[in-house]
Design an enzyme around this catalytic site. Structure first.
Site, PDB file in Angstrom:
ATOM      1  N   GLU A   1      17.476  -5.613 -14.767  1.00  0.00           N
ATOM      2  CA  GLU A   1      16.182  -5.121 -14.290  1.00  0.00           C
ATOM      3  C   GLU A   1      15.539  -4.386 -15.448  1.00  0.00           C
ATOM      4  O   GLU A   1      16.128  -3.440 -15.987  1.00  0.00           O
ATOM      5  CB  GLU A   1      16.359  -4.194 -13.095  1.00  0.00           C
ATOM      6  CG  GLU A   1      15.052  -3.655 -12.555  1.00  0.00           C
ATOM      7  CD  GLU A   1      15.241  -2.420 -11.710  1.00  0.00           C
ATOM      8  OE1 GLU A   1      14.493  -1.450 -11.931  1.00  0.00           O
ATOM      9  OE2 GLU A   1      16.125  -2.414 -10.837  1.00  0.00           O
TER      10      GLU A   1
ATOM     11  N   CYS B   1      11.088   2.566 -11.461  1.00  0.00           N
ATOM     12  CA  CYS B   1      10.815   1.176 -11.844  1.00  0.00           C
ATOM     13  C   CYS B   1       9.731   0.567 -10.979  1.00  0.00           C
ATOM     14  O   CYS B   1       9.189  -0.491 -11.319  1.00  0.00           O
ATOM     15  CB  CYS B   1      12.089   0.348 -11.765  1.00  0.00           C
ATOM     16  SG  CYS B   1      13.087   0.653 -10.308  1.00  0.00           S
TER      17      CYS B   1
END
Length: 525
Positions: A265, A302
């Site tokens: 990620e 994020c």
């Protein structure tokens, strides 16, 4: 519990011989003790050898024993008590309440995976019995289950010292799948990592599991991480961090004689589309919610809303003014590390110095050593479409508003977006047609699409998708949050005409595990 400054390899505490890592309190700039001497390829070798030795025994633990192990880790983490949150606050500058909530999330996802393991649906058992009389050709007995990939390397994240770190989602899902785990702890919070690592170490021992089920390594630079990914015994990688770090690990993994999957990620700016009717009816309320999401945790999520897209006009002007006022009133918050703060400042300065970008608002300046001063900037769609640099993530509480001439230009911007973790639609009933036109594009661009919410906050549950097309993640077919994360670390194996005595328990006719199975094309629960 004493924090020793050691790595944890199997059941041993090991002192490294390489460059020392010191945690730094980002609020004060104070260097924290103890020092963590980094490991070398020798420690990688030892940890991976133990993990390989543990693999066959650990992957065949009973469903109940593995679930109990995951629950034991959660209990051991909780038993650390206030020391864990106190050390976490010192190493990250995050408020105590945030650390307490993150500890709850960490333990909650461990217990979620325990329930997933017990249910056994992840085995995906399929049985097609032999049909010896079938014409024109008989069918042999065929049975399938999922098994663990092998030892997994997990990289701790900077922005979640618990939930995406040593015992975070990657570790929990890999252990649930039956994979031993070697963690490369993040250098920003080594003390927090050691405390959690010792909790896992105690759970391994208490549950009578092979010692190589878990190890924790430290190391500055990229040597340890690259050596770990290159080790032939590692069969998959879980990573949360920068695009440059993730792509470097992907290159190493693909250059091996046996390439392996990297579930990374990396980068997402999480666009928010302000559709016309919603903006007209409640632009001020949307601005309020946007500013709160933007500034949450100094924007170090994020899923932070780093891009806003709308049609230019009085309604957008009013939104920018309202959001700007909220940003101006937002207090500066301490960022996680000096490095993250420096990168944030560079990103903000890049926007501020761009000839086609206008500064709409800046938040309050901070007094701590590494504060995040919030920012809001505006540009035109044409400038955004002509300059890929404007899509670069600014990791922190800054966002860029894209003013579009009309719906067609909104769709052009959507089509040019990179892969994202999330895309949000702020919309009312009158926006349904516009949203319907956008949706096919948004589905291609993101792993999670929201309506009238904010992307910050990721529920740990069965339906969650925390992933998306590159560069949000390295593999858009997977999720790093939620019960489906277990499938990253599994692969199917088919058993053809094996005698009952050799069949795994899950595949025997009597179904001794009591798991859901697909038998001759029909679901049996």
């Amino acid at each position: 519990m004493t924090i020793s400054g050691n790595m944890l390899i199997g059941q041993q505490a090991v002192s490294g011989q390489q460059a020392e890592i010191h945690a730094v309190n980002p609020a004060t700039g104070e260097t924290l003790s103890p020092a963590y001497a980094g490991g070398s390829k020798a420690e990688v070798e030892k940890a991976c050898a133990l993990a390989e030795a543990a693999f066959d025994a650990y992957r065949e633990t009973s469903l109940e024993d593995r679930a109990t192990f995951l629950e034991s880790i959660a209990s051991e983490i909780e038993a650390i008590g206030d020391q864990l949150t106190e050390r976490g606050v010192a190493e990250t500058g995050l408020p105590e309440a945030r650390l307490q909530g993150e500890r709850g999330r960490t333990c909650g996802q461990l217990r979620l995976f325990a329930s997933v393991v017990r249910a056994g649906e992840w085995l995906d058992v399929r049985v097609d019995p032999a049909l010896p009389e079938r014409e024109p050709m008989p069918r042999v007995d065929l049975r399938q289950r999922h098994i663990a990939l092998g030892p997994v390397a997990v990289f701790g994240a900077s922005n979640f010292p618990l939930a995406f770190s040593v015992a975070g989602g990657d570790t929990a899902s890999a252990l649930a799948a039956g994979c031993p785990v070697v963690v490369k702890g993040h250098s920003a919070h080594p003390g927090t990592s050691e405390l959690v690592g010792r909790a896992i170490q105690r759970a391994v021992k208490a549950c009578g599991l092979p010692e190589g089920t878990f190890s924790l390594l430290f190391g500055s630079g990229r040597e340890i991480g690259q050596a770990l990914v290159a080790d032939p015994r590692i069969q998959a990688v879980g990573f949360t961090g920068s695009r440059s770090g993730g792509t470097a690990l992907m290159a190493t993994a693909q250059a091996r004689p046996q390439p392996i999957p990297v579930y990374a990620e990396m980068s997402s700016i999480n666009p928010v589309f302000l559709l016309p009717e919603a903006l007209k009816a409640r632009g001020d309320k949307i601005a309020e919610g946007f500013a709160a999401s933007l500034s949450m945790g100094a924007g170090q999520f994020c899923t932070n809303p780093g891009l806003v897209i709308a049609i230019e006009g009085p309604e957008l002007d009013a939104f920018v003014a309202a959001a700007g006022e909220a940003v101006k009133g937002s207090a500066a918050q301490t960022m996680l590390t000096p490095g993250i703060h420096d990168a944030y400042e560079q990103g903000v300065n890049r926007l501020a110095g761009h000839a086609k970008v206008t500064e709409a608002a800046r938040g309050q300046a901070g007094e701590t050593a590494h504060p995040a001063q919030a920012g809001l900037f505006v540009t035109q769609a044409e400038a955004f479409l002509n300059d890929p640099a404007l899509q670069e993530e600014v990791f922190g509480s800054t966002s860029l508003v894209i003013a579009c001439a009309d719906v067609q230009e909104v769709r052009r911007v959507a089509a040019e977006l990179e892969g994202q973790l999330t895309i949000t639609l702020q919309m009312d009933d009158g926006d349904l047609d516009t949203a319907r036109q956008l949706l096919p594009t948004l589905e291609r661009k993101a792993g999670r699409i929201l309506a009238n919410g904010w992307p910050t906050g990721v529920e740990v549950c069965h339906a969650m998708v925390h992933g998306g097309p590159y560069p949000a993640t390295s593999d858009s077919r997977t999720t790093s949050v939620g019960s489906a994360a277990i499938f990253r670390f599994l692969r199917p194996v088919c058993y053809q005409a094996l005698p009952t005595g050799l069949l795994p328990e899950a595949l025997k006719d009597a179904n001794p595990l009591g798991v859901s199975r697909l038998v001759d094309g029909k679901r049996e629960v």
